[in-house]
Structure formats: structure tokens, C-alpha cells
Design an enzyme around this catalytic site. Structure first.
Site, PDB file in Angstrom:
ATOM      1  N   GLY A  13       6.224  12.286  -8.806  1.00  0.00           N
ATOM      2  CA  GLY A  13       5.034  11.375  -8.686  1.00  0.00           C
ATOM      3  C   GLY A  13       3.729  11.938  -9.173  1.00  0.00           C
ATOM      4  O   GLY A  13       3.690  12.991  -9.915  1.00  0.00           O
ATOM      5  N   ILE A  14       2.740  11.579  -8.111  1.00  0.00           N
ATOM      6  CA  ILE A  14       1.274  12.251  -8.492  1.00  0.00           C
ATOM      7  C   ILE A  14       1.159  13.545  -8.279  1.00  0.00           C
ATOM      8  O   ILE A  14       0.606  14.119  -9.257  1.00  0.00           O
ATOM      9  CB  ILE A  14       0.372  11.551  -7.547  1.00  0.00           C
ATOM     10  CG1 ILE A  14       0.053   9.894  -7.740  1.00  0.00           C
ATOM     11  CG2 ILE A  14      -1.009  12.116  -7.658  1.00  0.00           C
ATOM     12  CD1 ILE A  14      -0.465   9.142  -6.955  1.00  0.00           C
ATOM     13  N   TYR A 148      -0.345   4.172   7.868  1.00  0.00           N
ATOM     14  CA  TYR A 148      -0.851   4.843   6.475  1.00  0.00           C
ATOM     15  C   TYR A 148      -2.276   4.440   6.304  1.00  0.00           C
ATOM     16  O   TYR A 148      -3.070   5.449   5.753  1.00  0.00           O
ATOM     17  CB  TYR A 148       0.159   4.267   5.379  1.00  0.00           C
ATOM     18  CG  TYR A 148      -0.125   4.621   4.003  1.00  0.00           C
ATOM     19  CD1 TYR A 148       0.669   6.039   3.720  1.00  0.00           C
ATOM     20  CD2 TYR A 148      -1.125   4.281   3.017  1.00  0.00           C
ATOM     21  CE1 TYR A 148       0.435   6.541   2.229  1.00  0.00           C
ATOM     22  CE2 TYR A 148      -1.054   4.803   1.822  1.00  0.00           C
ATOM     23  CZ  TYR A 148      -0.358   5.934   1.383  1.00  0.00           C
ATOM     24  OH  TYR A 148      -0.557   6.519   0.152  1.00  0.00           O
ATOM     25  N   GLY A 179      -5.460   3.899  -6.311  1.00  0.00           N
ATOM     26  CA  GLY A 179      -4.783   2.633  -6.073  1.00  0.00           C
ATOM     27  C   GLY A 179      -3.217   2.787  -6.503  1.00  0.00           C
ATOM     28  O   GLY A 179      -2.565   3.775  -6.186  1.00  0.00           O
TER      29      GLY A 179
HETATM   30  N1  CAA Z   1      -1.964 -11.009   4.389  1.00  0.00           N
HETATM   31  C1  CAA Z   1      -1.626 -11.889   5.317  1.00  0.00           C
HETATM   32  N2  CAA Z   1      -0.615 -12.420   5.530  1.00  0.00           N
HETATM   33  C2  CAA Z   1       0.504 -11.606   5.129  1.00  0.00           C
HETATM   34  C3  CAA Z   1       0.441 -10.637   4.106  1.00  0.00           C
HETATM   35  C4  CAA Z   1      -0.872 -10.255   3.713  1.00  0.00           C
HETATM   36  N3  CAA Z   1      -1.087  -9.450   2.957  1.00  0.00           N
HETATM   37  N4  CAA Z   1       1.749 -10.223   3.699  1.00  0.00           N
HETATM   38  C5  CAA Z   1       2.578 -10.824   4.262  1.00  0.00           C
HETATM   39  N5  CAA Z   1       1.813 -11.720   5.087  1.00  0.00           N
HETATM   40  C6  CAA Z   1       2.497 -12.779   5.979  1.00  0.00           C
HETATM   41  C7  CAA Z   1       3.543 -13.437   5.190  1.00  0.00           C
HETATM   42  O1  CAA Z   1       3.348 -14.382   4.383  1.00  0.00           O
HETATM   43  C8  CAA Z   1       4.604 -13.828   6.656  1.00  0.00           C
HETATM   44  O2  CAA Z   1       4.033 -14.840   7.030  1.00  0.00           O
HETATM   45  P1  CAA Z   1       5.026 -15.989   7.485  1.00  0.00           P
HETATM   46  O3  CAA Z   1       5.779 -15.535   8.421  1.00  0.00           O
HETATM   47  O4  CAA Z   1       4.285 -17.067   7.871  1.00  0.00           O
HETATM   48  O5  CAA Z   1       5.911 -16.432   6.101  1.00  0.00           O
HETATM   49  C9  CAA Z   1       4.288 -12.690   7.485  1.00  0.00           C
HETATM   50  O6  CAA Z   1       2.964 -12.161   7.327  1.00  0.00           O
HETATM   51  C10 CAA Z   1       5.198 -11.713   7.858  1.00  0.00           C
HETATM   52  O7  CAA Z   1       5.355 -10.935   6.349  1.00  0.00           O
HETATM   53  P2  CAA Z   1       6.410 -10.169   5.959  1.00  0.00           P
HETATM   54  O8  CAA Z   1       7.594 -10.940   5.629  1.00  0.00           O
HETATM   55  O9  CAA Z   1       5.857  -9.249   4.588  1.00  0.00           O
HETATM   56  O10 CAA Z   1       6.644  -9.142   7.014  1.00  0.00           O
HETATM   57  P3  CAA Z   1       7.814  -7.929   6.965  1.00  0.00           P
HETATM   58  O11 CAA Z   1       7.993  -7.371   8.336  1.00  0.00           O
HETATM   59  O12 CAA Z   1       9.205  -8.808   6.379  1.00  0.00           O
HETATM   60  O13 CAA Z   1       7.441  -7.182   5.938  1.00  0.00           O
HETATM   61  C11 CAA Z   1       6.191  -5.271   5.356  1.00  0.00           C
HETATM   62  C12 CAA Z   1       6.244  -6.366   6.355  1.00  0.00           C
HETATM   63  C13 CAA Z   1       7.360  -4.403   4.783  1.00  0.00           C
HETATM   64  C14 CAA Z   1       5.081  -4.087   5.584  1.00  0.00           C
HETATM   65  C15 CAA Z   1       5.562  -6.080   4.022  1.00  0.00           C
HETATM   66  O14 CAA Z   1       4.625  -7.088   4.485  1.00  0.00           O
HETATM   67  C16 CAA Z   1       5.034  -5.102   2.935  1.00  0.00           C
HETATM   68  O15 CAA Z   1       5.926  -4.519   1.999  1.00  0.00           O
HETATM   69  N6  CAA Z   1       3.780  -5.011   2.665  1.00  0.00           N
HETATM   70  C17 CAA Z   1       3.037  -4.423   1.541  1.00  0.00           C
HETATM   71  C18 CAA Z   1       3.005  -2.877   2.207  1.00  0.00           C
HETATM   72  C19 CAA Z   1       2.346  -1.979   1.259  1.00  0.00           C
HETATM   73  O16 CAA Z   1       1.306  -2.388   0.207  1.00  0.00           O
HETATM   74  N7  CAA Z   1       2.802  -0.709   0.907  1.00  0.00           N
HETATM   75  C20 CAA Z   1       2.379   0.000   0.174  1.00  0.00           C
HETATM   76  C21 CAA Z   1       3.341   1.286  -0.289  1.00  0.00           C
HETATM   77  S1  CAA Z   1       2.840   2.297  -1.665  1.00  0.00           S
HETATM   78  C22 CAA Z   1       1.602   3.133  -1.006  1.00  0.00           C
HETATM   79  O17 CAA Z   1       1.153   3.026   0.123  1.00  0.00           O
HETATM   80  C23 CAA Z   1       0.757   3.976  -2.083  1.00  0.00           C
HETATM   81  C24 CAA Z   1      -0.694   3.764  -2.012  1.00  0.00           C
HETATM   82  O18 CAA Z   1      -1.293   4.370  -1.575  1.00  0.00           O
HETATM   83  C25 CAA Z   1      -1.098   2.503  -2.411  1.00  0.00           C
END
Ligand code: CAA
Length: 241
Positions: A13-14, A148, A179
Site C-alpha cells: 500500500g502507501i 479509526y 484521502g
Molecule cells: N451517514 C448516515 N447514515 C449512514 C451512513 C452515513 N455515512 N452510512 C450508512 N448510513 C445508514 C445506512 O443507510 C443504514 O440506515 P438504514 O438502516 O436506515 O438503511 C444505517 O446507517 C446502517 O448502515 P450500514 O448498513 O452501513 O451499517 P452496517 O453495520 O451494515 O455497516 C459499516 C457499517 C461497515 C461501518 C459501513 O457503514 C461502512 O463500510 N462504512 C464506511 C466506513 C469507511 O469509510 N471505511 C474506510 C476504510 S478505508 C480507510 O479508513 C482509509 C482511510 O484513511 C480513508
């Protein structure tokens, strides 16, 4: 003498992009890793960069590992990049205490451990460069990442405090806040969630690891001596601070 740079989590990765870039820039380079032996062996065979395996969340392992590496390579670490990091994404009600501690220990605690192992030498020699890899999600917060986001925000505060302590000793301490970048970490995300995130990036794509490495190389340069305590955001315009 050619300076020695050490990158944690430097075989993928990075971190791997930073290691390759530093080598091209003429630095001596070593990397640490902990998880993936296959990737590490492939990396060292491909680049000739020595690899060291230890757990960066283990304070004593960092002290011993740095000492051994410096003895093996016959020179001290002048440039440290704290890059090793993990995610354990879950919304807070679903997050286990193990997921919380794993991310705090790996993404923030390891910065303390590694800096502790190298800072005295840098202070004695009156020169050093430390770059800590933070994240856009430590700046803005991210749904599903209380662990995180807290750790990466902590990295930024840690960077500022250590920069103040180190400024008179010729050591700069900066953070880079990438990002979303095309790495295994981001590839592990739910593709639909990732698609939604990419749609929020004004540049319209993920970062390339080499684009993050470019900024790190800039910060460790001899001529960047007046840049310290700063956080350089590299996020395609997704979050403007
Ligand atoms: N804002 C508001 N509501 C949100 C949302 C958001 N950003 N994302 C999801 N929701 C809502 C959903 O719509 C859902 O609502 P409903 O039940 O009414 O449909 C509710 O919140 C539950 O959401 P999920 O289904 O997503 O919940 P989950 O438990 O299945 O999954 C999660 C949780 C795995 C954390 C998932 O939301 C996810 O993958 N999120 C992204 C996390 C992310 O960005 N990780 C980055 C990894 S890479 C990294 O970190 C490197 C870096 O430095 C950038």
C-alpha cells in the site's frame, strides 16, 4: 552519508510506495511489517529493501527491533515514517472493545512506540524527520469509524506536540492526511459504500499510493526544515480544512 529511512507497514500500500520513492530519491531504506509474510517477501525480492518483522503495538519489540536494525545496517534511523495502520469498521453499538483497542493501539499507540525508539538518537545528532500518516477520517470523522477517526485525530495532536518538543533539535514532525487511496485497505470496503464515497471526491477518483508518497518525500527533504507540526491533506478536494 546517505541517510537511513524506516517506514512501518512498508511492504504494501502507501508504505510500499513511500519506500520505493525514498529509494529512488537515493535514501537508504528499511521497512517493518507484521501481518503478511508473502507480500513482505515479494516486496524485498522486488526492491532489495530489507524487511523487519515486529509488532509495532509492542513497546519493547519496537525498542529491540530498532536497535537490531540499526546494528545490522550500520547506521541510525534519521527518517521515520509511521505508516502502519489497520481498520476495524463498525458502528459504535456493534463495535467490540477488541476492535476499539486494536485500532487505537495500531494506529496511534505504534506512533508513540516507534518515536520513543528513535527520538533520543535524533536529538543527540541534531537532525531528524518524522512523518506520521493520519487520514481524512481523523479530520472529518467517518460513519462506522469511531475507533479509526479517534486514532487518526490523535495522530495529528501527537504530531503537533512532538513537533514543539523537537523543533530546537533540528527534528521536524509532520502528518500527512491521505484521502481514500487505492490500497488493500480500501479494496476491503463494501463496493457500494466505496462507490458512494468516490462520488464525493471532486477529483473523481481514489488517490494513487505514489501521490501520497510524493508528499512524504517532500516533507523529509533537507530543504523542508521549516515545515513542522503541519498536516498536509491529500484528498482530491474531498475535505477542505
Ligand atoms: N451517514 C448516515 N447514515 C449512514 C451512513 C452515513 N455515512 N452510512 C450508512 N448510513 C445508514 C445506512 O443507510 C443504514 O440506515 P438504514 O438502516 O436506515 O438503511 C444505517 O446507517 C446502517 O448502515 P450500514 O448498513 O452501513 O451499517 P452496517 O453495520 O451494515 O455497516 C459499516 C457499517 C461497515 C461501518 C459501513 O457503514 C461502512 O463500510 N462504512 C464506511 C466506513 C469507511 O469509510 N471505511 C474506510 C476504510 S478505508 C480507510 O479508513 C482509509 C482511510 O484513511 C480513508
Amino acid at each position: 552519508m546517505t541517510r537511513l529511512a524506516l517506514i512501518t507497514g512498508g511492504t504494501r500500500g502507501i508504505g510500499a510506495a513511500i519506500a520505493r520513492r525514498f529509494k529512488l530519491d537515493g535514501l537508504n531504506v528499511a521497512v517493518t511489517y507484521y501481518g503478511n509474510d508473502t507480500a513482505a517477501i515479494a516486496f524485498t525480492q522486488d526492491t532489495g529493501i530489507p524487511i523487519y518483522k515486529w509488532d509495532a503495538t509492542d513497546f519493547d519489540a519496537c525498542q529491540i527491533g530498532v536497535q537490531k536494525l540499526q546494528t545490522d545496517l550500520g547506521q541510525p534511523v534519521d527518517v521515520l515514517v509511521n505508516n502502519a495502520g489497520i481498520t476495524r469498521d463498525a458502528t459504535l453499538p456493534k463495535m467490540t472493545v477488541e476492535q476499539w483497542h486494536a485500532v487505537i493501539d495500531n494506529d496511534l499507540g505504534a506512533c508513540f512506540n516507534m518515536c520513543h525508539a528513535i527520538i533520543s538518537g535524533m536529538r543527540d545528532r541534531g537532525w531528524g524527520r518524522i512523518v506520521n500518516i493520519a487520514s481524512i477520517n481523523g479530520q472529518k470523522g467517518q460513519f462506522g469509524q469511531t475507533n479509526y477517526s479517534a486514532a487518526k485525530a490523535g495522530v495529528i495532536g501527537f504530531t503537533k506536540a512532538l513537533a514543539l518538543e523537537s523543533a530546537r533539535q533540528g527534528i521536524t514532525v509532520n502528518a500527512v492526511a491521505p484521502g481514500y487511496t487505492a490500497t488493500d485497505m480500501v479494496a476491503a470496503m463494501d463496493p457500494t459504500v466505496l462507490e458512494g464515497i468516490v462520488a464525493q471526491i471532486p477529483v473523481g477518483r481514489l488517490a494513487k499510493p505514489e501521490e501520497i508518497a510524493h508528499a512524504v518525500a517532500f516533507l523529509v527533504g533537507e530543504r523542508s526544515a521549516f515545515i513542522t507540526g503541519s498536516t498536509l491533506s491529500i484528498n482530491g478536494g474531498q475535505y477542505l480544512v
